[in-house]
Design a protein around this motif. Structure first.
Motif, PDB file in Angstrom:
ATOM      1  N   GLN A 114       0.856  -1.193   0.000  1.00 20.36           N
ATOM      2  CA  GLN A 114       0.000   0.000   0.000  1.00 20.36           C
ATOM      3  C   GLN A 114       0.889   1.240   0.000  1.00 20.36           C
ATOM      4  O   GLN A 114       1.655   1.467   0.935  1.00 20.36           O
ATOM      5  N   GLU A 115       0.766   2.035  -1.055  1.00 15.69           N
ATOM      6  CA  GLU A 115       1.658   3.169  -1.264  1.00 15.69           C
ATOM      7  C   GLU A 115       1.630   4.133  -0.077  1.00 15.69           C
ATOM      8  O   GLU A 115       0.559   4.545   0.371  1.00 15.69           O
ATOM      9  N   GLU A 116       2.808   4.497   0.404  1.00 16.84           N
ATOM     10  CA  GLU A 116       3.009   5.537   1.409  1.00 16.84           C
ATOM     11  C   GLU A 116       2.374   5.221   2.761  1.00 16.84           C
ATOM     12  O   GLU A 116       2.407   6.050   3.665  1.00 16.84           O
ATOM     13  N   LEU A 162      -6.687   0.305   3.525  1.00 16.28           N
ATOM     14  CA  LEU A 162      -7.757  -0.207   2.680  1.00 16.28           C
ATOM     15  C   LEU A 162      -7.658  -1.734   2.604  1.00 16.28           C
ATOM     16  O   LEU A 162      -6.580  -2.300   2.836  1.00 16.28           O
ATOM     17  N   PRO A 163      -8.735  -2.429   2.291  1.00 21.98           N
ATOM     18  CA  PRO A 163      -8.656  -3.887   2.134  1.00 21.98           C
ATOM     19  C   PRO A 163      -7.670  -4.260   1.027  1.00 21.98           C
ATOM     20  O   PRO A 163      -7.556  -3.580   0.013  1.00 21.98           O
ATOM     21  N   GLN A 164      -6.934  -5.360   1.238  1.00 20.50           N
ATOM     22  CA  GLN A 164      -5.994  -5.884   0.247  1.00 20.50           C
ATOM     23  C   GLN A 164      -5.938  -7.392   0.389  1.00 20.50           C
ATOM     24  O   GLN A 164      -6.317  -7.943   1.433  1.00 20.50           O
ATOM     25  N   LEU A 192      -7.869 -13.956   0.710  1.00 28.20           N
ATOM     26  CA  LEU A 192      -9.011 -13.329   1.379  1.00 28.20           C
ATOM     27  C   LEU A 192      -8.645 -11.881   1.721  1.00 28.20           C
ATOM     28  O   LEU A 192      -7.521 -11.579   2.097  1.00 28.20           O
ATOM     29  N   ALA A 193      -9.602 -10.971   1.558  1.00 27.85           N
ATOM     30  CA  ALA A 193      -9.349  -9.563   1.861  1.00 27.85           C
ATOM     31  C   ALA A 193      -8.997  -9.391   3.330  1.00 27.85           C
ATOM     32  O   ALA A 193      -9.583 -10.024   4.216  1.00 27.85           O
ATOM     33  N   THR A 194      -8.034  -8.528   3.592  1.00 26.75           N
ATOM     34  CA  THR A 194      -7.621  -8.239   4.964  1.00 26.75           C
ATOM     35  C   THR A 194      -7.315  -6.751   5.084  1.00 26.75           C
ATOM     36  O   THR A 194      -7.080  -6.065   4.083  1.00 26.75           O
ATOM     37  N   ASP A 243     -12.428   1.886  -4.372  1.00 20.91           N
ATOM     38  CA  ASP A 243     -11.252   2.739  -4.308  1.00 20.91           C
ATOM     39  C   ASP A 243     -11.198   3.674  -5.519  1.00 20.91           C
ATOM     40  O   ASP A 243     -12.145   3.749  -6.310  1.00 20.91           O
ATOM     41  N   SER A 244     -10.069   4.382  -5.675  1.00 20.60           N
ATOM     42  CA  SER A 244      -9.961   5.398  -6.716  1.00 20.60           C
ATOM     43  C   SER A 244      -9.943   4.809  -8.122  1.00 20.60           C
ATOM     44  O   SER A 244     -10.171   5.518  -9.084  1.00 20.60           O
ATOM     45  N   ARG A 245      -9.710   3.492  -8.250  1.00 25.31           N
ATOM     46  CA  ARG A 245      -9.757   2.860  -9.563  1.00 25.31           C
ATOM     47  C   ARG A 245     -11.145   2.322  -9.893  1.00 25.31           C
ATOM     48  O   ARG A 245     -11.367   1.811 -10.974  1.00 25.31           O
TER      49      ARG A 245
END
Length: 1007
Positions: free
Chosen positions: A147-149, A163-165, A182-184, A231-233
């Motif tokens: 996750q950037e930054e 955010l979920p990843q 699985l999202a975490t 998200d932003s995408r």
């Protein structure tokens, strides 16, 4: 001469009926539109409340998570253990053997039980995991570096929730199953040393299904509503309510989880209904909502847009910069507007709405541990935001509370109303009614009244007051509350409806033709003066309630009908037999050498509509009749849009009434709706056939003659006829391989229309369990013959000449088989315009064969594609196809032409293509994807290419986009018309590769 008069009279009657139907539809449509405007505002406010509640709950949960993480990151024992771990080499063995490892785990173990964390990480300055609840995670690069930054911001002193990843290890989901990827999520806080500097990061693993997605699940509205995050995408980061549906239609892999697996894109079609999109998923535009939100905008859309499932929805959305993602609440438009009937303007509608709103608010705020005072404030806000007015009165009727809507109804401030009694603002005639209502507070639980108030400007405001008594625990009345709906527009609409009906009666009275309406018992309900004047000998007999048989018998006895002289009773019997038919049209001679055209139509309700037209002058004016007939054709052609629009309203709202699972219709209501839909569908078919015939007669049919694959046309027609054939047990066969059938020169859409007509006729007029055979063979004159053979009753030779005359059904109008008698006429004319021929061969008792012949294409599709491919490869080898960068939008309804263009574009490096098959979808795609160049076919179904060009030039975001024309309409007049319309270049078919590539290159350079 008689034939022309008959033809004109038939169409004049159709025009009169359609005009009357249009007046009724418009009046009904106006009423429904008024009601819709009242409810849209309320729906928008409900969506806003739901999304704001979800946003607030997520923020509150984030705040709590951050507080817990920050607390433990500042724990002295945790800091001491981390400092000891930092002294060790960054290897898993060294870190696991450090005693501080087990001490740290024992300190953090209570956190998992109390807060519900799934694990933790201690991340060193070099992003290596120093400690974790799993041994396998120690000594490796932290998952959070993806996750950037995120880690940099945490080291700078911020406590953050990620955010979920996708998880780096298999995790157990809420169903108790171990799932890969699985999202975490994580909440991370800096660990500071004695100097105050960040020495490491403490991160706790959060379960999104419990902490994140569940918040949005509680934000649902209605059965089809859902609230989700992205998200932003445009990637959905919470679970979808429709995960099972998405899996079934192939948008996500099989499984129980949808988060991180689908982007919120508009497929352009309804995927849930089984429709298939032409564009690949990654080339589809973001939905209207997602496109707005990812730009940092918040908003509400009540006009409707397609969701990621392709289902039309309405929704509200918000982009939260603090959280770093967007949220939306959406509900299927069909459900959102299901209650837009007049009878829904009642306490039941508002009670259901209030109940749903309270359930949503209660669920969201109870689970997010909001205080009772805040919940009450939210409820108060919802009352203030409703479309309906609200008041709370004491036992003496004094207003203790009022909402904003009620104040706006009366044009007054709350201070002007509180402490006063509502009758002070009521009209004089309504004050006594209100006094009775107030006196019933103690004795009646619920009351409903219509009351007219006067606003501050002295204008009457008509309202529906729904009042409920409030009682204490002992059952004593302490006051009452009421919801007040402004029904002024409804009252106005009802008045307009009455006026429309009066105008209709006036219109009938003033039309030049005689008009009569008989009930199911053949008694007169209504007739105009013209009808009575056309029958002067029976003038005194034509009164409401008089029976048809008595009227014609009286006229015959008084010499009204020359054909009845001397045989009155026999003539009356013959006339009654004709009258019993569902539809009759004939010429009737009257006394004094006058002639009438008689039209009688039996309606589904059993009533009979009659039109009488004086055709005496028409019989003496053949030339005038032919001119009038042409004028009729021009008029019908121009009226296409005006006829279809009200018919869309009839069928659309009829289907809405039929498909309402929440409020199923009674049997009587369903029977009425079935009659409406059946009559509407029959009328729509009749309108389409009449308009087609009118266009043909007026010479206004626009065709795009090009090479068309006969096999492709047949493949599209067979599924459309299959269900009709299956119901009657009819087998449809096509001898020989269809793929080898040669192509023809024709208009793609019109050829499909003709073949569907022939195939549907073969099914409708066939025997049960019969057979339909479709065959192809080359005929003389370089033609292809397509024949459709049935095993029906056959057509006698002396009747075959009548088949291709308008409205001629050879007696089938007396059967249950639906039809208009126009389809074959239209088909014959279309085929002849395309330089073809139509014929039939029939044998009574064995069946019929209807065939069409069309010119063969110069080469079939496979040869054409090979030629294009070879030409493109040759040009590419010669260096005449330089690479160019850009996106091409191609709008074309012929699949073969789309395939050829895709082949050309694939040979040009750097050039990509998106496509669609209608002008309307082309406009949407152009505005969403903003292509660098657009190519339009001219003869598109619906909106043609020139109309699409004009629309695109009217939008700010497409007015400067280069647009080319590519059409089979290749005359000098066609090309001049296209260039005058504003095309950058007008290309013609068949396609010349170099011309197309050069034109695209020129357009890209111009852009």
């Amino acid at each position: 001469m008689e034939h022309a008069a008959s033809k004109r009279s038939k169409n004049l009657a159709v025009i009169a009926l359609l005009a009357l139907g249009m007046i009724l539809v418009i009046a009904s449509w106006i009423t429904l539109t008024r009601i819709e405007e009242e409810y849209k505002s309320g729906i928008g406010k409900s969506l806003k409340v739901a999304i704001e509640s979800s946003q607030h709950a997520i923020r509150l949960l984030n705040k709590n998570q951050k507080a817990a993480a920050k607390l433990w990151a500042g724990n002295r024992e945790v800091i001491t253990s981390v400092e000891q771990l930092l002294r060790n080499p960054r290897t898993a063995e060294a870190l696991l053997n450090e005693p501080a490892q087990s001490e740290l785990r024992s300190w953090l173990k209570p956190v998992f039980r109390t807060i519900g964390y799934r694990g933790y990480f201690v991340i060193g300055p070099d992003n290596i995991n120093l400690s974790s609840s799993r041994d396998s995670n120690i000594g490796i690069i932290s998952l959070l570096t993806k996750q950037e930054e995120f880690l940099e911001k945490t080291r700078s002193g911020q406590t953050l929730v990620s955010l979920p990843q996708p998880s780096d290890v298999p995790l157990m989901d809420v169903y108790g199953e171990m799932v890969e990827d699985l999202a975490t999520m994580f909440v991370a806080s800096p660990i500071r040393g004695d100097s105050g500097e960040t020495i490491a990061i403490l991160a706790f693993r959060i379960e999104p299904d419990v902490y994140f997605s569940s918040v949005f699940e509680r934000g649902r509205i209605g059965e089809s509503g859902e609230t989700y995050a992205f998200d932003s995408r445009g990637l959905m980061i919470s679970e979808s309510l429709f995960a099972e549906q998405l899996s079934e239609i192939g948008l996500i892999p099989k499984g129980k989880h949808s988060d991180l697996k689908i982007e919120v894109r508009d497929p352009g079609v309804n995927l849930i209904a089984g429709e298939r999109t032409l564009a690949h998923h990654e080339k589809q535009p973001l939905t209207r909502m997602a496109l707005s939100a990812t730009k940092g905008e918040s908003g509400v859309d009540l006009e409707g847009y397609r969701s990621y499932r392709g289902v039309p929805v309405v929704g509200a959305w918000v982009w939260d910069e603090e959280l770093g993602f967007g949220m939306t609440t959406e509900i299927d438009a069909s459900e959102a507007f299901a209650s837009l009937r007049k009878t829904r303007i009642s306490i039941v509608s508002f009670s259901v709405f209030s109940l749903v709103l309270l359930i949503v608010l209660t669920a969201v705020f109870t689970r997010s541990q909001r205080q009772l005072a805040e919940s009450e404030a939210k409820y108060r806000n919802s009352i203030d935001s409703t479309l309906e007015g609200y008041w709370l009165v004491d036992t003496e009727g004094r207003m203790l509370e009022v909402n904003k809507s009620f104040c706006e109804m009366l044009g007054r401030q709350p201070a002007e109303l509180l402490g006063r009694r509502p009758p002070e603002f009521a009209s004089e005639e309504c004050r006594a009614l209100y006094e009775r209502m107030a006196s019933e507070i103690a004795t009646s639980e619920h009351r409903q009244y219509e009351v007219a108030f006067n606003n501050k400007q002295g204008e009457a405001v008509h309202t529906n007051v729904s009042c409920t008594t409030i009682r204490d625990r002992q059952g004593k009345a302490t006051g009452a509350f009421a919801f007040i709906a402004d029904i002024s527009e409804r009252k106005k609409a009802e008045r307009q409806q009455r006026e429309s009906e009066e105008r209709l009666v006036s219109a009938i009275s003033n039309i030049s033709e005689g008009f009569v309406l008989y009930d199911s018992e053949d008694r007169i309900i209504l007739c105009n003066d013209q009808y009575r004047r056309m029958h002067p000998n029976a003038f005194d007999l034509i009164i409401p309630g008089a029976k048809f048989e008595d009227i014609i018998r009286g006229g015959a006895e008084r010499g009204q009908y020359p054909d009845a002289l001397g045989r009155e009773e026999e003539w009356v019997k013959e006339r009654m037999e004709v009258h019993k038919k569902p539809f009759v049209s004939f010429e009737q001679r009257l006394e004094g050498e006058k002639w009438l055209r008689v039209f009688d139509k039996r309606l589904a309700s059993g009533m009979t509509v009659g039109i009488r037209v004086d055709i005496t002058e028409l019989k003496e004016a053949k030339e005038a009749a032919e001119e009038a007939n042409q004028a009729k054709s021009d008029f019908l052609s121009a009226m296409s849009h005006e006829l279809r629009t009200p018919m869309n309203a009839i069928l659309g709202f009829g289907q809405m009434l039929e498909f309402n699972p929440k409020e199923p219709l009674t049997k009587a209501q369903k029977d009425c709706v079935d009659y409406i839909l059946k009559g509407g569908q029959h009328l729509l078919v009749l309108i389409n056939d009449i308009l087609d015939l009118a266009k043909i007669e007026a010479g206004k049919v626009e065709l795009s003659i090009e090479d068309v694959s006969s096999a492709l046309i047949l493949d599209e027609c067979l599924p459309l006829i299959a269900s009709m054939a299956e119901k009657r047990g009819i087998d449809i066969s096509v001898p020989g391989p269809v793929a080898e059938v040669p192509s023809v020169r024709a208009d793609y859409t019109r050829l499909k229309q003709v073949l569907l007509n022939l195939m549907s006729n073969a099914v409708k007029y066939n025997r049960k369990n019969g057979k339909v055979t479709i065959s192809f063979e080359e005929a003389a004159g370089n033609m292809l013959r397509i024949a459709v053979t049935d095993t029906g009753e056959g057509i006698p030779e002396d009747q075959q000449s009548e088949l291709f005359k308008p409205f001629s059904r050879l007696g089938a109008e007396n059967s249950e088989i639906e039809g208009t008698g126009i389809g074959l006429v239209v088909s014959k004319n279309l085929i002849e315009i395309m330089n073809g021929a139509v014929g039939l061969k029939s044998e009574v008792g064995k069946g019929s064969t209807f065939w069409i012949e069309l010119p063969l294409a110069q080469r079939d599709h496979g040869e054409a594609a090979a030629t294009i491919a070879a030409a493109t490869a040759q040009v590419e080898a010669e260096g005449r196809l330089p690479g160019m960068s850009g996106t091409l939008l191609y709008v074309e309804d012929n699949p073969e032409n789309l395939e050829l263009m895709e082949l050309i574009v694939s040979r040009v490096e750097g050039l990509s293509m998106i496509s669609t098959h209608t002008g309307e979808l082309g406009i949407e795609l152009a505005r969403a994807e903003k292509p660098d160049v657009i190519i339009l076919d001219i003869n598109l179904p619906g909106m043609n290419g020139i109309e699409v060009l004009k629309k695109l030039r009217g939008y700010e975001d497409t007015k400067n986009t280069p647009i080319l024309a590519l059409s089979a309409a290749a005359t000098e007049r066609d090309i001049k018309k296209g260039m005058d319309a504003g095309f950058l270049k007008y290309l013609t078919k068949p396609i010349q590769v170099t011309d197309v590539v050069d034109a695209i290159k020129t357009a890209l350079e111009a852009a």
